[in-house]
Motif scaffolding. Sequence first.
Motif, mmCIF file in Angstrom:
data_model
loop_
_atom_site.group_PDB
_atom_site.id
_atom_site.type_symbol
_atom_site.label_atom_id
_atom_site.label_comp_id
_atom_site.label_asym_id
_atom_site.label_seq_id
_atom_site.Cartn_x
_atom_site.Cartn_y
_atom_site.Cartn_z
ATOM 1 N N TYR A 76 0.945 -1.194 0.017
ATOM 2 C CA TYR A 76 0.174 0.109 -0.023
ATOM 3 C C TYR A 76 0.788 1.178 -0.096
ATOM 4 O O TYR A 76 2.105 1.278 0.423
ATOM 5 N N TRP A 77 0.391 2.216 -0.520
ATOM 6 C CA TRP A 77 0.991 3.877 -0.410
ATOM 7 C C TRP A 77 0.574 4.095 1.062
ATOM 8 O O TRP A 77 -0.399 3.687 1.644
ATOM 9 N N TRP A 78 1.322 4.928 1.705
ATOM 10 C CA TRP A 78 0.952 5.487 3.026
ATOM 11 C C TRP A 78 -0.324 6.124 3.106
ATOM 12 O O TRP A 78 -0.876 5.958 3.912
ATOM 13 N N GLU A 79 -0.723 6.749 2.009
ATOM 14 C CA GLU A 79 -2.168 7.557 2.091
ATOM 15 C C GLU A 79 -3.146 6.260 2.312
ATOM 16 O O GLU A 79 -4.333 6.605 2.942
ATOM 17 N N ASP A 80 -2.988 5.409 1.656
ATOM 18 C CA ASP A 80 -3.873 4.211 1.968
ATOM 19 C C ASP A 80 -3.876 3.554 3.341
ATOM 20 O O ASP A 80 -4.826 3.123 3.919
ATOM 21 N N ILE A 81 -2.599 3.462 3.849
ATOM 22 C CA ILE A 81 -2.339 3.108 5.325
ATOM 23 C C ILE A 81 -3.172 3.982 6.140
ATOM 24 O O ILE A 81 -3.923 3.427 6.871
ATOM 25 N N ASP A 82 -2.990 5.251 5.980
ATOM 26 C CA ASP A 82 -4.022 6.312 6.730
ATOM 27 C C ASP A 82 -5.275 6.197 6.470
ATOM 28 O O ASP A 82 -5.874 6.049 7.650
ATOM 29 N N TYR A 83 -5.665 6.237 5.160
ATOM 30 C CA TYR A 83 -7.060 5.916 4.819
ATOM 31 C C TYR A 83 -7.659 4.796 5.557
ATOM 32 O O TYR A 83 -8.903 4.984 6.046
ATOM 33 N N TYR A 84 -7.054 3.722 5.572
ATOM 34 C CA TYR A 84 -7.744 2.283 6.208
ATOM 35 C C TYR A 84 -7.570 2.037 7.574
ATOM 36 O O TYR A 84 -7.947 1.338 8.336
ATOM 37 N N GLY A 85 -6.795 3.043 8.052
ATOM 38 C CA GLY A 85 -6.687 3.227 9.660
ATOM 39 C C GLY A 85 -5.623 2.079 10.278
ATOM 40 O O GLY A 85 -5.550 2.075 11.341
ATOM 41 N N TYR A 86 -4.473 1.892 9.169
ATOM 42 C CA TYR A 86 -3.711 1.233 9.856
ATOM 43 C C TYR A 86 -2.373 2.033 10.349
ATOM 44 O O TYR A 86 -1.372 1.457 10.697
ATOM 45 N N ALA A 87 -2.423 3.401 10.005
ATOM 46 C CA ALA A 87 -1.119 3.909 10.291
ATOM 47 C C ALA A 87 -0.856 3.842 11.977
ATOM 48 O O ALA A 87 0.423 3.924 12.058
ATOM 49 N N PRO A 88 -1.653 3.953 12.673
ATOM 50 C CA PRO A 88 -1.264 4.132 14.233
ATOM 51 C C PRO A 88 -0.425 2.638 14.458
ATOM 52 O O PRO A 88 0.290 2.803 15.041
ATOM 53 N N TYR A 89 -0.888 1.623 13.882
ATOM 54 C CA TYR A 89 0.214 0.193 13.817
ATOM 55 C C TYR A 89 1.369 0.396 13.379
ATOM 56 O O TYR A 89 2.513 0.145 14.019
ATOM 57 N N PHE A 90 1.488 1.051 12.306
ATOM 58 C CA PHE A 90 2.593 1.253 11.611
ATOM 59 C C PHE A 90 3.587 2.272 12.322
ATOM 60 O O PHE A 90 4.696 2.044 12.387
#
Length: 144
Positions: A76-90
Amino acid sequence: AALVLFQLKWALLSDLDMGYATDSLGYDRSAWNNPGSLDIEAWAYHDLYDDETAGVEGLGIDDEMWDCHVNHYFGYWWEDIDYYGYAPYFSALGWGADSWEDGEHPDTEDLYWDELTPQQQAAATQICYHKDLWDEIPIPKWGD
């Protein structure tokens, strides 16, 4: 059932499943038993070719299972990571937008599971890692 399939060592796969894994996805015994060793695992489901998605689906694996349990969202691109709510985990694992896009791996990538903090282990679990998978243990040795 498919999630269990990806936790089985190669020798326990049915002939049909071995066929899908080999013919459509390029797996062999070594690649299957060592998750993360095959280039296709770096691709998000939506980036797979039609014959590859047919193989994945033949194995009973859907897009969400592939992206989490096989790709761990690294396709995924980071914007997708953020959009789908995975950014806190990463983020808990040391990733950020800049390091993600630049491919600069955080220090946690070089740590064993037991060296991660409890918060980092919890974050890794949310992106479908467990101790043996994180530590790059071959599937036949899982749980030893």
